[in-house]
Scaffold this motif. Sequence first.
Motif, PDB file in Angstrom:
ATOM      1  N   VAL A 181       2.434  -0.109  12.307  1.00 59.06           N
ATOM      2  CA  VAL A 181       2.862   0.817  11.693  1.00 59.06           C
ATOM      3  C   VAL A 181       3.866   1.847  12.407  1.00 59.06           C
ATOM      4  N   THR A 235       0.824  -1.106  -0.069  1.00 60.35           N
ATOM      5  CA  THR A 235       0.134   0.100   0.041  1.00 60.35           C
ATOM      6  C   THR A 235       0.955   1.179  -0.137  1.00 60.35           C
ATOM      7  N   ILE A 258      -4.981  -9.259  14.143  1.00 65.69           N
ATOM      8  CA  ILE A 258      -4.156  -8.293  13.124  1.00 65.69           C
ATOM      9  C   ILE A 258      -3.385  -7.618  14.118  1.00 65.69           C
ATOM     10  N   GLY A 266      -0.062   3.661   6.178  1.00 68.57           N
ATOM     11  CA  GLY A 266      -0.586   2.810   7.386  1.00 68.57           C
ATOM     12  C   GLY A 266      -2.142   2.814   7.256  1.00 68.57           C
ATOM     13  N   ASP A 301      -1.253  -4.015  14.258  1.00 70.30           N
ATOM     14  CA  ASP A 301      -0.976  -2.808  13.625  1.00 70.30           C
ATOM     15  C   ASP A 301       0.601  -2.499  13.928  1.00 70.30           C
ATOM     16  N   VAL A 325       0.557  -4.997   3.750  1.00 78.66           N
ATOM     17  CA  VAL A 325      -0.252  -6.028   4.549  1.00 78.66           C
ATOM     18  C   VAL A 325       0.281  -7.242   4.372  1.00 78.66           C
ATOM     19  N   ASN A 382      -7.095  -2.293   4.071  1.00 79.73           N
ATOM     20  CA  ASN A 382      -6.953  -3.138   3.297  1.00 79.73           C
ATOM     21  C   ASN A 382      -6.895  -4.599   4.151  1.00 79.73           C
ATOM     22  N   ALA A 383      -6.108  -4.780   5.264  1.00 81.32           N
ATOM     23  CA  ALA A 383      -6.385  -5.734   6.134  1.00 81.32           C
ATOM     24  C   ALA A 383      -7.559  -6.029   6.760  1.00 81.32           C
ATOM     25  N   THR A 438       0.056  -5.298   9.502  1.00 79.32           N
ATOM     26  CA  THR A 438       0.395  -4.078   8.789  1.00 79.32           C
ATOM     27  C   THR A 438       1.386  -3.269   9.269  1.00 79.32           C
ATOM     28  N   SER A 467      -2.787   0.437   4.831  1.00 82.57           N
ATOM     29  CA  SER A 467      -2.706  -0.982   5.250  1.00 82.57           C
ATOM     30  C   SER A 467      -3.760  -1.341   6.003  1.00 82.57           C
ATOM     31  N   ASN A 468      -4.125  -0.659   7.050  1.00 84.50           N
ATOM     32  CA  ASN A 468      -5.209  -1.173   7.964  1.00 84.50           C
ATOM     33  C   ASN A 468      -6.446  -1.185   7.187  1.00 84.50           C
ATOM     34  N   HIS A 528      -5.512   3.898  14.208  1.00 82.10           N
ATOM     35  CA  HIS A 528      -4.935   3.217  12.890  1.00 82.10           C
ATOM     36  C   HIS A 528      -5.071   4.107  11.654  1.00 82.10           C
TER      37      HIS A 528
END
Length: 441
Positions: free
Chosen positions: A246, A108, A242, A111, A244, A285, A117-118, A270, A114-115, A139
């Motif tokens: 970042v 991506t 998940i 951040g 994070d 991700v 799409n996760a 992510t 990324s989150n 996030h």
Amino acid sequence: MNGEEIKNTLKKYNLQSWSKQRNINPISIEKGDGIYFWDYDGNRYSDMSSQLVNMNLGFANKAIADAIKEQVDQYCFVGPSYGAESRAKLAKKIIELMPDNMGKVFFTNAGAESNENAVKMARMFTGKSKVFSRYRSYHGSSFGAGNLTGEPRRYALEPGVPGFVKFFDPYIYREAIDFESEEVATKYYLAKLREQIVYEGPDSIAAIVLETITGSNGVIIPPEGYLPGVRKLCDEFNILLIFDEVMTGWGRTGKMFGFENFDVKPDIVTFAKGVTCGYVPLGGVVVNKEIAAYFDDNLLSCGLTYSGHPLACAAGVACVNYYEEEDILTNVNKVGKILGEKLEVMKASHPCVGDVRYIGLFSAVELVKDKKTKEALVPYGKDSEGIMGKILGELKERKFMTYTHENMILIAPPLIITESQLEEELLKLDEVLGIIDKDYI
């Protein structure tokens, strides 16, 4: 342009994030080197937050710059469906750094992306819709990531998207219960989370999303056994976990990724920020092998024009190589130990310091009006008198550049900082804490 012209032009034509625009006064930056940067008047500033906790390797890193230049000479861009060497190399490097259960990476630009799409991947893979995240979390501020966010920066997005459920951090310092140990606290917080999962309906919950260590909202480090406990809950109820990473990824905590400090394997990770240190925007991700295999025969309904941008991936390869070849983690742990020791001294000596939290070169100073009652220096979500802005101004006068959030001062310098540089800068922080003692307590 000179510095004044840059500032005035920005004020006239540019909207600055997280700001009322009338009184912004940006410092125009002429150059940077290592942990320092200079304005057009020759003033030197110390970057004690790695800008936005992303410039882990500081300014003017030649290895990263040279890699970008080399990629420019080959080509600057090809679409995500084409083969780019820098994209291939970085994807391979990232998977090799991950636990053995991880399979593939989707790139991506940041951040927040990324989150988002996760969450999309988790919903596609599980067929479930609800996503848990914490109140004291950040996030991202785009629409999906902003709904995932728990703290007041989500308010502008409300009423929010259905399916985002919030729960509380294991924030022991602010808890009404006086736990006798971290293990007891962990048992309590896991029991409350399990109860909430049951009440929300486990068959509807796709994922639990956690900042491995809560970042801007106070560097809240999970108590002993908490993250493995969340992992067990996810396994029990067939929920994806998940992390994070970042902020905590890429060496910030003394490990390459924050979750490595806690003996736990996520399903999805992510990342962004330190993968390129901001030299070119990039995020990603990482999914486990089971999720990766699912998308062999099921459509991955995720796409970005600049996914795996060749310039960004070239910068990423150079960054990852630099972390490894220059043994950055050793420096983080060595200098981070000093950071923790100095912060503990400040906590003991300043009435305004309620708590300090630190891991690697990631730390926060929590400011209070009263150590016994733990009353925050400013109320949560409100600072009508602009107290934290004034404190930031005192630090800025001393060329100690960082940011505050709620009643916290964040200290997260570039991972290349030396012991002597850190000690010099912490003297400035100590001086400002003395002013807070005198003026606000």
